[in-house]
Each structure stands twice: as structure tokens, then as C-alpha cells.
Design a protein around this motif. Structure first.
Motif, PDB file in Angstrom:
ATOM      1  N   TRP A 107      29.904 -34.594  35.714  1.00 11.80           N
ATOM      2  CA  TRP A 107      28.710 -35.885  35.864  1.00 11.80           C
ATOM      3  C   TRP A 107      28.474 -36.798  34.905  1.00 11.80           C
ATOM      4  N   TYR A 108      28.166 -36.075  33.784  1.00  8.97           N
ATOM      5  CA  TYR A 108      27.839 -36.703  32.491  1.00  8.97           C
ATOM      6  C   TYR A 108      29.218 -37.756  32.173  1.00  8.97           C
ATOM      7  N   ALA A 109      30.364 -37.381  32.133  1.00 10.47           N
ATOM      8  CA  ALA A 109      31.376 -38.342  31.868  1.00 10.47           C
ATOM      9  C   ALA A 109      31.645 -39.244  32.681  1.00 10.47           C
ATOM     10  N   THR A 110      31.402 -39.342  33.943  1.00 12.91           N
ATOM     11  CA  THR A 110      31.576 -40.033  34.898  1.00 12.91           C
ATOM     12  C   THR A 110      30.535 -41.348  34.557  1.00 12.91           C
ATOM     13  N   ALA A 111      29.331 -40.877  34.523  1.00 17.33           N
ATOM     14  CA  ALA A 111      28.245 -41.936  34.126  1.00 17.33           C
ATOM     15  C   ALA A 111      28.474 -42.629  32.888  1.00 17.33           C
ATOM     16  N   SER A 112      28.912 -42.087  31.929  1.00 18.19           N
ATOM     17  CA  SER A 112      29.229 -42.415  30.645  1.00 18.19           C
ATOM     18  C   SER A 112      30.508 -43.824  30.794  1.00 18.19           C
ATOM     19  N   LEU A 113      31.570 -43.202  31.662  1.00 21.37           N
ATOM     20  CA  LEU A 113      32.357 -44.369  31.785  1.00 21.37           C
ATOM     21  C   LEU A 113      31.982 -45.666  32.603  1.00 21.37           C
ATOM     22  N   ILE A 114      31.088 -45.446  33.553  1.00 19.47           N
ATOM     23  CA  ILE A 114      30.352 -46.473  34.084  1.00 19.47           C
ATOM     24  C   ILE A 114      29.796 -47.256  33.388  1.00 19.47           C
ATOM     25  N   SER A 115      28.886 -46.648  32.231  1.00 16.53           N
ATOM     26  CA  SER A 115      27.873 -47.356  31.578  1.00 16.53           C
ATOM     27  C   SER A 115      28.586 -48.120  30.482  1.00 16.53           C
ATOM     28  N   LEU A 141      24.131 -37.477  35.127  1.00 13.95           N
ATOM     29  CA  LEU A 141      24.320 -38.546  34.994  1.00 13.95           C
ATOM     30  C   LEU A 141      23.550 -39.744  34.168  1.00 13.95           C
ATOM     31  N   ILE A 142      22.342 -39.301  33.913  1.00 13.93           N
ATOM     32  CA  ILE A 142      21.224 -40.088  33.343  1.00 13.93           C
ATOM     33  C   ILE A 142      21.753 -40.063  31.761  1.00 13.93           C
ATOM     34  N   ILE A 143      22.074 -38.818  31.226  1.00 21.24           N
ATOM     35  CA  ILE A 143      22.563 -38.832  29.908  1.00 21.24           C
ATOM     36  C   ILE A 143      23.902 -39.580  29.441  1.00 21.24           C
ATOM     37  N   GLY A 144      24.681 -39.351  30.472  1.00 24.78           N
ATOM     38  CA  GLY A 144      25.946 -40.131  30.521  1.00 24.78           C
ATOM     39  C   GLY A 144      25.613 -41.380  30.439  1.00 24.78           C
ATOM     40  N   PHE A 145      25.144 -42.091  31.537  1.00 26.27           N
ATOM     41  CA  PHE A 145      24.902 -43.455  31.352  1.00 26.27           C
ATOM     42  C   PHE A 145      23.739 -44.252  30.190  1.00 26.27           C
ATOM     43  N   LEU A 173      37.205 -40.621  30.612  1.00 26.95           N
ATOM     44  CA  LEU A 173      38.206 -40.074  31.837  1.00 26.95           C
ATOM     45  C   LEU A 173      38.663 -38.890  31.495  1.00 26.95           C
ATOM     46  N   ALA A 174      39.100 -38.545  30.352  1.00 24.83           N
ATOM     47  CA  ALA A 174      39.548 -37.157  30.035  1.00 24.83           C
ATOM     48  C   ALA A 174      38.448 -36.260  30.109  1.00 24.83           C
ATOM     49  N   GLN A 175      37.129 -36.365  29.731  1.00 25.06           N
ATOM     50  CA  GLN A 175      36.442 -35.183  29.967  1.00 25.06           C
ATOM     51  C   GLN A 175      36.044 -35.155  31.502  1.00 25.06           C
TER      52      GLN A 175
END
Length: 411
Positions: free
Chosen positions: A258-266, A311-315, A143-145
Motif C-alpha cells: 500500500w505504501y509503495a503503490t502510493a509512493s509510485l503515484i505520488s 497510502l498516506i505515508i507513501g503519497f 514498483l519493486a517494493q
């Protein structure tokens, strides 16, 4: 419930601490143009500063755990806040790259002491709910990122934002000092009970023996390579955006969102998937998907592909592969959890040093040379796939052994 509710404030302090650690992880790369001018250096010099964080982590992680047990969670959590405070203030006042290197060491210290104090704080305060509380640490960082690039757009110069972050760390240190903590527990292994349990298992079903080298070694490497995959992407995607995609600094910074959003969802999706699919299968599949998109981005760079790859790397890379690898390792070696966890954590700490240190060599004064960081990312991720494939193959082979032994016993 009332008994546990009194620990919610300290949980809030833990999450705020990790939110600030998430920001500190990428603040140098997000303001790389500013710091290049402030320290009279280039992107290779910035990589050198970032690599110092890993060096400190490697050194301090060996002592941080025992210090947390001896001096208490509160003292070590406050130490984390103070170290992060020194890091933020140091970035403001550093006149050159040498002072910046020293400053980065304090962030490495902060990360190590945070892990050995804040995670135990949560597990001791919320014993039954620890599995649901722990993923929120990663969520706080993500979230911070997500928010950080928008803050950077509002503050083109790093100093005002760093001052705000420094004040937050002072307040959080005070908050840690005032909070209530659950009684501290230190896990002790009773070898007699352990032996008895193993004997009972022998009577029930054959135990699958694991090799520390053939099973443990590849998993420790996965701990290293999985961190490299997302860490290098996270650190160098802003520079990729400005130097390769010719975006403005603020626009390039938003690629991290985009990365941080996907990592949060993942974090939440992967916790559901792992109940239905074997962890090593997820590790192998996620790593393959990550390297495919890294490869496509390097060959066909575009803004759209950068967002999709983020998105891919984040997730698939940042959302839990490292944690899954650790869970497999501790399952393989249940009687040596502490020892193998320390090996695995050292692999992660090495990634934060070796990755940026190699990038400092590979990146030159030419703007386009930042792509070398992504080629390095691809190569190490491919090595991680090979390690995961070995673990996957040995897992299938080992799972057949108990059945074969039972058949032999029946004859």
C-alpha cells in the motif's frame, strides 16, 4: 533521437539497479522473523543491523562523488552492483548478528555509489529529458517494493529469493559493463561569470539574501526528518502488523505494498502539483498530513488504518518531500549547490543510521514495544513540521523585502 536511443540500455540497467536497491532496503524487515532466528536475536537486533546501512552511507557519500568523477560512471555503477551482491550473499551466509552488521555495511556502500554514478549516467545521456527520466528511478524502487511482498508470500524462507536477487545483480553488473555511456561531464563553476551574473541581477532587481543557518539549517533538517518519516514506517510496519495487529507474516508484509503503490503515484502527481503550488507549501502540508495519520494509527491501531496510513505515508512522505526540500535549498543558495547538496544528503544518510539505532534502544523483547518506533517517527516528523514552518515564514518575509527595497528606492 537515434543518438540518444543507444543509451536506453544503460538507462534500463540504472532502473534495474534501483529496483534491486528498493528491494534491498526492506528485505531484512520483511523477513525479520526469519533473520531473528537465523542470527539468534530480536527486533532490536534487527534494528541494529539496519542502522549499519546508514553508517556506511555517511562514510562513503563523502568519497563516492569524487570517485565517480575520477574513475568513471561505469566502474562505480558496477561497484554498486557488486556491493549489493555481497549484501544479498552475506544475508544468506551470516551466522550471527556481528557478520550481519558487516554485511549491512555493503548495502550502505552500494546506495552511496549508486547515487553518485547512476544519476549522472542519466543526466549525461538524456540532458534534455533528464527531468522526465529521473522520477523513473523512484518509480522503479516503488514498483519493486509493491511486488516484493507477493514474492515473499511465495518464498516463506529468505534464501531462495536472495539467491535469485544475487544472480540478478551479477547479470546487471555484466550489463553495465557492456552498455554504451554518454561522454562524462563535470560541472565547473566560472566565478567570473557567476559574479557578472550577480551584478546584472543587482541592476535588474534586488537579490533576496538567505542565511545559511536560518534558511539552510531548517531545510537540511527537513532532509533528515522527511527520510525518517517514511523510512521508519517502511522498516517497522511489517513488525507492527504481526505484533500489534496480530497478522501473519505474509499478511503483514503486504502492508508495504500500500505504501509503495502510493509512493509510485505520488512521484507523478507531485511533479504536476509543484508547477502550481510553492514547494515549501507542499512540504509543510504533506508533512502535517503524514504526522496526523501516524498519530491516528498509533492511538487506534487496525488493519484498515494501517493500509490507509501506508497510502498516506507513501503519497505524502515518500513521494517527493525530500526532493522538494533539496530543490528549495539549491534555489536559495544557487552559487553553492554542490556544498549545500552534500549537507542535505548527509542529513538523509544520518536518518538511515539514527532512526534504526534509536529504535534498537526503544524496542525491547516485548512484542508491543514496536509501537515505540512509531512514536519516535511522530516526534521527529513534528520537529520536521516546525522546521518547515520556519522556512515557510521566512520565505514569506523574504519575498516582501525586494518590494520594500524598491519602494524605498523610489522615494
Amino acid at each position: 533521437m537515434m543518438e540518444r536511443s543507444k543509451y536506453f540500455p544503460v538507462a534500463g540497467a540504472v532502473y534495474l539497479n534501483y529496483a534491486m536497491l528498493g528491494i534491498a532496503t526492506v528485505i531484512i524487515s520483511q523477513y525479520s522473523n526469519y533473520f531473528e532466528k537465523a542470527w539468534s536475536t530480536n527486533l532490536a537486533g534487527i534494528s541494529q543491523v539496519i542502522s549499519m546501512v546508514g553508517i556506511a552511507r555517511i562514510i562513503v557519500i563523502l568519497f563516492a562523488g569524487p570517485a565517480s568523477d575520477r574513475f568513471g560512471r561505469k566502474a562505480i555503477a558496477i561497484t554498486s552492483c557488486i556491493s549489493t551482491l555481497i549484501f544479498f550473499v552475506g544475508l544468506i551466509i551470516s551466522p550471527n548478528i556481528i557478520v550481519a552488521d558487516i554485511t549491512a555495511l555493503f548495502f550502505g556502500i552500494s546506495q552511496s555509489v549508486a547515487d553518485t554514478s547512476c544519476y549522472p549516467i542519466l543526466t549525461e545521456a538524456f540532458q534534455e529529458k533528464a527531468p522526465s527520466m529521473m522520477p523513473l528511478v523512484k518509480a522503479a524502487m516503488s514498483l519493486a517494493q509493491i511486488v516484493l511482498p507477493f514474492l515473499i508470500a511465495a518464498f516463506p524462507t529468505a534464501v531462495p529469493l536472495l539467491i535469485i536477487f544475487a544472480v540478478i545483480m551479477v547479470l546487471n553488473a555484466v550489463f553495465f559493463a557492456l552498455c554504451k555511456y554518454a561522454p562524462q561531464t563535470i560541472e565547473k563553476i566560472d566565478k567570473k561569470v557567476e559574479t557578472k551574473t550577480a551584478a546584472n541581477k543587482d541592476n535588474a532587481e534586488p537579490i533576496v539574501k538567505r542565511s545559511i543557518w536560518l534558511d539552510g539549517g531548517p531545510l537540511v533538517f527537513i532532509g533528515f526528518s522527511s527520510c525518517i518519516t517514511f523510512y521508519l514506517f517502511m522498516q517497522y510496519i511489517p513488525a507492527f502488523g504481526t505484533n500489534i495487529l496480530h497478522l501473519s507474516s505474509s499478511a503483514a508484509g503486504t502492508l508495504l505494498s500500500w505504501y509503495a503503490t502510493a509512493s509510485l503515484i505520488s512521484v507523478f502527481v507531485s511533479s504536476l502539483i509543484v508547477t502550481k503550488v510553492k514547494p515549501i507549501t507542499i512540504v509543510l502540508l504533506y508533512t502535517v498530513i503524514s504526522v496526523i495519520f501516524l498519530f491516528i494509527l498509533v492511538l487506534f491501531p487496525s488493519v484498515m488504518l494501517a493500509k490507509i496510513t501506508g497510502l498516506i505515508i507513501g503519497f505524502f512522505a515518500a513521494g517527493g518531500v525530500w526532493q522538494l526540500g533539496l530543490s528549495i535549498l539549491t534555489t536559495y543558495f544557487p552559487n553553492a549547490k554542490g556544498r549545500v547538496t552534500s549537507y542535505y544528503s548527509c542529513g538523509a544518510a544520518l536518518s538511515y543510521w539514527i532512526g534504526p539505532a534509536l529504535c534498537a534502544i526503544l524496542i525491547t523483547n516485548k512484542p508491543g514495544s514496536v509501537v515505540n518506533a512509531f512514536w519516535l517517527d511522530i516526534i521527529i516528523t513534528l520537529m520536521g513540521i516546525a522546521a518547515a514552518a520556519l522556512v515557510f515564514a521566512r520565505d514569506k518575509m523574504k519575498n516582501k523585502e525586494p518590494a520594500e527595497k524598491l519602494m524605498n528606492m523610489s522615494h
